[in-house]
Design an enzyme around this catalytic site. Structure first.
Site, mmCIF file in Angstrom:
data_model
loop_
_atom_site.group_PDB
_atom_site.id
_atom_site.type_symbol
_atom_site.label_atom_id
_atom_site.label_comp_id
_atom_site.label_asym_id
_atom_site.label_seq_id
_atom_site.Cartn_x
_atom_site.Cartn_y
_atom_site.Cartn_z
ATOM 1 N N ARG A 81 0.837 -1.228 0.000
ATOM 2 C CA ARG A 81 0.000 0.000 0.000
ATOM 3 C C ARG A 81 0.865 1.268 0.000
ATOM 4 N NH1 ARG A 81 -3.000 -3.769 -0.706
ATOM 5 N NH2 ARG A 81 -5.087 -4.049 0.158
ATOM 6 N N SER A 138 -10.633 -0.589 3.352
ATOM 7 C CA SER A 138 -9.861 -0.677 4.606
ATOM 8 C C SER A 138 -9.413 0.722 4.994
ATOM 9 C CB SER A 138 -8.610 -1.542 4.418
ATOM 10 O OG SER A 138 -8.953 -2.831 3.991
ATOM 11 N N GLU A 185 -4.628 3.900 5.975
ATOM 12 C CA GLU A 185 -4.396 3.660 4.542
ATOM 13 C C GLU A 185 -5.011 4.788 3.723
ATOM 14 O OE1 GLU A 185 -5.595 -0.209 2.572
ATOM 15 O OE2 GLU A 185 -6.614 1.197 1.250
HETATM 16 P P1 FAD Z 1 -8.847 8.561 -5.170
HETATM 17 O O1 FAD Z 1 -9.522 8.209 -3.913
HETATM 18 O O2 FAD Z 1 -9.496 9.544 -6.061
HETATM 19 O O3 FAD Z 1 -7.384 9.073 -4.818
HETATM 20 C C1 FAD Z 1 -6.560 8.344 -3.940
HETATM 21 C C2 FAD Z 1 -5.215 9.072 -3.827
HETATM 22 O O4 FAD Z 1 -4.534 9.014 -5.070
HETATM 23 C C3 FAD Z 1 -5.367 10.563 -3.508
HETATM 24 O O5 FAD Z 1 -4.307 10.940 -2.653
HETATM 25 C C4 FAD Z 1 -5.249 11.231 -4.854
HETATM 26 O O6 FAD Z 1 -4.733 12.560 -4.752
HETATM 27 C C5 FAD Z 1 -4.288 10.315 -5.602
HETATM 28 N N1 FAD Z 1 -4.566 10.231 -7.039
HETATM 29 C C6 FAD Z 1 -5.703 9.767 -7.614
HETATM 30 N N2 FAD Z 1 -5.588 9.779 -8.957
HETATM 31 C C7 FAD Z 1 -4.359 10.272 -9.233
HETATM 32 C C8 FAD Z 1 -3.650 10.544 -10.438
HETATM 33 N N3 FAD Z 1 -4.174 10.305 -11.637
HETATM 34 N N4 FAD Z 1 -2.405 11.063 -10.345
HETATM 35 C C9 FAD Z 1 -1.845 11.311 -9.133
HETATM 36 N N5 FAD Z 1 -2.452 11.070 -7.963
HETATM 37 C C10 FAD Z 1 -3.698 10.553 -8.007
HETATM 38 N N6 FAD Z 1 -7.684 -0.754 -2.298
HETATM 39 C C11 FAD Z 1 -6.881 -1.818 -2.439
HETATM 40 O O7 FAD Z 1 -5.658 -1.670 -2.626
HETATM 41 N N7 FAD Z 1 -7.367 -3.092 -2.364
HETATM 42 C C12 FAD Z 1 -8.664 -3.343 -2.166
HETATM 43 O O8 FAD Z 1 -9.066 -4.503 -2.120
HETATM 44 C C13 FAD Z 1 -9.549 -2.248 -2.003
HETATM 45 N N8 FAD Z 1 -10.863 -2.452 -1.768
HETATM 46 C C14 FAD Z 1 -11.693 -1.385 -1.614
HETATM 47 C C15 FAD Z 1 -13.058 -1.634 -1.374
HETATM 48 C C16 FAD Z 1 -13.934 -0.579 -1.223
HETATM 49 C C17 FAD Z 1 -15.396 -0.861 -0.970
HETATM 50 C C18 FAD Z 1 -13.468 0.759 -1.324
HETATM 51 C C19 FAD Z 1 -14.421 1.905 -1.216
HETATM 52 C C20 FAD Z 1 -12.112 1.022 -1.544
HETATM 53 C C21 FAD Z 1 -11.214 -0.055 -1.677
HETATM 54 N N9 FAD Z 1 -9.839 0.139 -1.895
HETATM 55 C C22 FAD Z 1 -9.013 -0.935 -2.082
HETATM 56 C C23 FAD Z 1 -9.285 1.500 -1.925
HETATM 57 C C24 FAD Z 1 -9.399 2.190 -3.312
HETATM 58 O O9 FAD Z 1 -10.356 1.564 -4.103
HETATM 59 C C25 FAD Z 1 -8.073 2.190 -4.064
HETATM 60 O O10 FAD Z 1 -7.080 2.836 -3.284
HETATM 61 C C26 FAD Z 1 -8.170 2.900 -5.406
HETATM 62 O O11 FAD Z 1 -6.986 2.716 -6.134
HETATM 63 C C27 FAD Z 1 -8.442 4.393 -5.271
HETATM 64 O O12 FAD Z 1 -8.707 4.894 -6.566
HETATM 65 P P2 FAD Z 1 -9.434 6.270 -6.789
HETATM 66 O O13 FAD Z 1 -9.385 6.586 -8.246
HETATM 67 O O14 FAD Z 1 -10.776 6.252 -6.185
HETATM 68 O O15 FAD Z 1 -8.469 7.246 -5.989
HETATM 69 N N1 EPU Z 2 -10.827 -10.211 10.655
HETATM 70 C C1 EPU Z 2 -11.465 -10.220 11.863
HETATM 71 N N2 EPU Z 2 -12.478 -9.335 12.068
HETATM 72 C C2 EPU Z 2 -12.872 -8.441 11.114
HETATM 73 C C3 EPU Z 2 -12.225 -8.430 9.872
HETATM 74 C C4 EPU Z 2 -11.184 -9.323 9.659
HETATM 75 O O1 EPU Z 2 -11.142 -10.998 12.736
HETATM 76 O O2 EPU Z 2 -13.803 -7.671 11.392
HETATM 77 C C5 EPU Z 2 -9.723 -11.184 10.426
HETATM 78 C C6 EPU Z 2 -10.257 -12.540 9.930
HETATM 79 O O3 EPU Z 2 -9.527 -13.532 10.531
HETATM 80 C C7 EPU Z 2 -9.920 -12.522 8.462
HETATM 81 C C8 EPU Z 2 -8.648 -11.665 8.415
HETATM 82 O O4 EPU Z 2 -8.844 -10.700 9.447
HETATM 83 O O5 EPU Z 2 -9.665 -13.819 7.992
HETATM 84 C C9 EPU Z 2 -8.421 -10.981 7.088
HETATM 85 O O6 EPU Z 2 -9.591 -10.294 6.700
HETATM 86 P P1 EPU Z 2 -9.948 -10.079 5.144
HETATM 87 O O7 EPU Z 2 -9.727 -11.337 4.384
HETATM 88 O O8 EPU Z 2 -11.271 -9.433 5.087
HETATM 89 O O9 EPU Z 2 -8.824 -9.103 4.643
HETATM 90 P P2 EPU Z 2 -8.174 -7.826 5.300
HETATM 91 O O10 EPU Z 2 -6.803 -8.161 5.761
HETATM 92 O O11 EPU Z 2 -9.093 -7.218 6.306
HETATM 93 C C10 EPU Z 2 -7.000 -7.032 3.127
HETATM 94 C C11 EPU Z 2 -6.873 -5.741 2.379
HETATM 95 C C12 EPU Z 2 -8.098 -5.524 1.508
HETATM 96 C C13 EPU Z 2 -8.184 -6.663 0.511
HETATM 97 C C14 EPU Z 2 -8.293 -7.982 1.273
HETATM 98 C C15 EPU Z 2 -8.229 -9.174 0.340
HETATM 99 C C16 EPU Z 2 -5.487 -4.247 3.660
HETATM 100 C C17 EPU Z 2 -5.427 -3.061 4.550
HETATM 101 N N3 EPU Z 2 -6.704 -4.640 3.302
HETATM 102 O O12 EPU Z 2 -8.096 -6.876 4.025
HETATM 103 O O13 EPU Z 2 -7.920 -4.303 0.804
HETATM 104 O O14 EPU Z 2 -9.299 -6.512 -0.332
HETATM 105 O O15 EPU Z 2 -7.189 -8.096 2.204
HETATM 106 O O16 EPU Z 2 -6.944 -9.309 -0.175
HETATM 107 O O17 EPU Z 2 -4.454 -4.792 3.289
HETATM 108 C C18 EPU Z 2 -8.274 -1.964 0.944
HETATM 109 O O18 EPU Z 2 -7.045 -1.840 0.891
HETATM 110 O O19 EPU Z 2 -9.059 -0.973 0.981
HETATM 111 C C19 EPU Z 2 -8.847 -3.296 0.957
HETATM 112 C C20 EPU Z 2 -10.152 -3.526 1.074
#
Ligand code: FAD
Ligand code: EPU
Length: 337
Positions: free
Chosen positions: A164, A238, A333
């Site tokens: 990240r 997250s 994050e």
């Molecule tokens: P924004 O929120 O618009 O911007 C994020 C940051 O990047 C800001 O600081 C912004 O200034 C900068 N930025 C954006 N675009 C540009 C650009 N073109 N040039 C320079 N800087 C820029 N993330 C994960 O890694 N894994 C996940 O599994 C994951 N699951 C998610 C689930 C949900 C339900 C939600 C809501 C979010 C999740 N995220 C996850 C976080 C998010 O989706 C990612 O970080 C995504 O890449 C953000 O993209 P965005 O275009 O919305 O960025």
């Molecule tokens: N868990 C709990 N309680 C909770 C949530 C999670 O006990 O309320 C424990 C469980 O044991 C579970 C483990 O945590 O098995 C891991 O949870 P999960 O599989 O949901 O994944 P995570 O570690 O919480 C990370 C990323 C996600 C990504 C998933 C799948 C980060 C910060 N988050 O979540 O990314 O989608 O793994 O790879 O690394 C994001 O970055 O926004 C994001 C959603």
């Protein structure tokens, strides 16, 4: 180009925070970026680049210009016997890009299905899910440097990707507008289904022969069952990173909390922040319109009219309690503005 004043950002961030931007512009070509950055009125004005707004928390109005990146277009720019190099405009929706790859049999991003946001932000925090990060398929990106108005290329090494993390989240924050990203995708899939839940889901789906589309479908199913849909409840995924701690601290925690959820991470140990937060009693917590999601404690939510400040303050309370109970410092994050 249309530069608007006093624009509500509510529809531009998935937390649904009703902050305002003093100025707001949408750009879709380098000429637009040059126009804003050389504009007398904006040369010294703070700039915030926005994609889909899915990883950002506005704690106040933004007293500068928000530049929403809408660069479009997906094209194959090179091929060899193993790989296809696909270049995508930064303003393309990430999941649409993934679907485009799957339709064309370009393998490598299927595990990253359904991550919200745009392609341009994907290198920002080296998005990751289900055992894959974009660094695994990243080839290069192009970015517009705000200070010099020059177009610069970044290789994977230049981006300094980590969990990240990248240079864009640190020393280059708000200095470059990422305009395109080129991915190195595979003709022959190298399936990564080691993340337990994927195998179980494929079995449940009755999949006999793996394909990138079935892996994508499995990931989508798992994600939809776990993570709140921002269209229904405001959130940014997250809120915190999973903390990486020393082996020593891990052993100490384990003595007291035998069921702590942990994964090896090089010489260190990565803890599940969701577990730590749940153990502190936060899961399902709600105060006014802000809270901790009832199915995933790592996700802070806005049930309607929470302010960014309220969510930020809740995140601080969560961090303090995790630190008190486990001696572990959580790191946010989400990008705080
Ligand atoms: P924004 O929120 O618009 O911007 C994020 C940051 O990047 C800001 O600081 C912004 O200034 C900068 N930025 C954006 N675009 C540009 C650009 N073109 N040039 C320079 N800087 C820029 N993330 C994960 O890694 N894994 C996940 O599994 C994951 N699951 C998610 C689930 C949900 C339900 C939600 C809501 C979010 C999740 N995220 C996850 C976080 C998010 O989706 C990612 O970080 C995504 O890449 C953000 O993209 P965005 O275009 O919305 O960025
Ligand atoms: N868990 C709990 N309680 C909770 C949530 C999670 O006990 O309320 C424990 C469980 O044991 C579970 C483990 O945590 O098995 C891991 O949870 P999960 O599989 O949901 O994944 P995570 O570690 O919480 C990370 C990323 C996600 C990504 C998933 C799948 C980060 C910060 N988050 O979540 O990314 O989608 O793994 O790879 O690394 C994001 O970055 O926004 C994001 C959603």
């Amino acid at each position: 180009m249309n530069i608007r004043e006093g624009v509500s950002l509510r529809q531009y961030n998935t937390f649904g925070i009703a902050a305002k931007a003093k100025f707001f512009a949408e750009i879709s070509a380098l000429a637009d970026a040059r126009e804003i950055c050389s504009h007398k009125q904006f040369v010294k004005t703070d700039k915030l680049i926005l994609g889909g707004g899915s990883n950002i928390l506005f704690t106040k109005d933004f007293d500068g210009i928000v530049i929403k990146n809408n660069f479009k277009g997906i094209e194959v720019v090179a091929e060899n016997s193993d790989n296809i190099f696909v270049k995508s405009g930064a303003g393309e929706n990430w999941h649409n890009f993934v679907l485009h790859c799957i339709e064309n049999n370009y393998a490598g991003v299927e595990n990253l299905s359904l991550i919200p946001g745009n392609v341009g932000a994907s290198p920002m925090q080296n998005i990751g899910a289900y055992g894959v990060e974009i660094k695994d398929v990243f080839h290069e990106l192009e970015a517009f440097e705000i200070a010099t108005a020059e177009q610069v290329k970044f290789s994977a090494a230049d981006c300094n990707f980590g969990y990240r993390e990248s240079v864009f989240k640190n020393k280059h924050r708000n200095k470059f507008i990422i305009t395109s990203v080129t991915f190195r995708l595979n003709r022959i899939p190298k399936f990564n289904i080691s993340y337990g839940a994927i195998e179980q889901e494929l079995e449940k789906m009755g999949v006999k022969e793996l394909s990138i589309s079935s892996v994508s479908k499995a990931v989508c199913n798992i994600r939809s069952s776990k993570l709140p849909d921002p269209k229904q409840i405001g959130n940014a995924g997250s809120f915190f990173k999973n903390p990486v701690i020393s082996q020593e601290l891990y052993e100490n925690i384990k003595k007291e909390f035998a069921n702590v959820v942990a994964y090896p991470s090089g010489n260190e140990v990565k803890l599940a922040a969701g577990w730590l937060i749940e153990q502190c009693g936060w899961k399902g917590y709600r105060k006014n319109d802000c809270g901790v999601h009832m199915n995933q404690a790592l996700v802070l939510v806005n049930y309607g009219n929470a302010s960014g400040d309220e969510i930020f303050n809740l995140s601080q309370e969560v961090m303090d309690s995790v630190n008190k109970k486990f001696g572990v410092t959580l790191e946010r994050e989400v990008n705080i503005v």
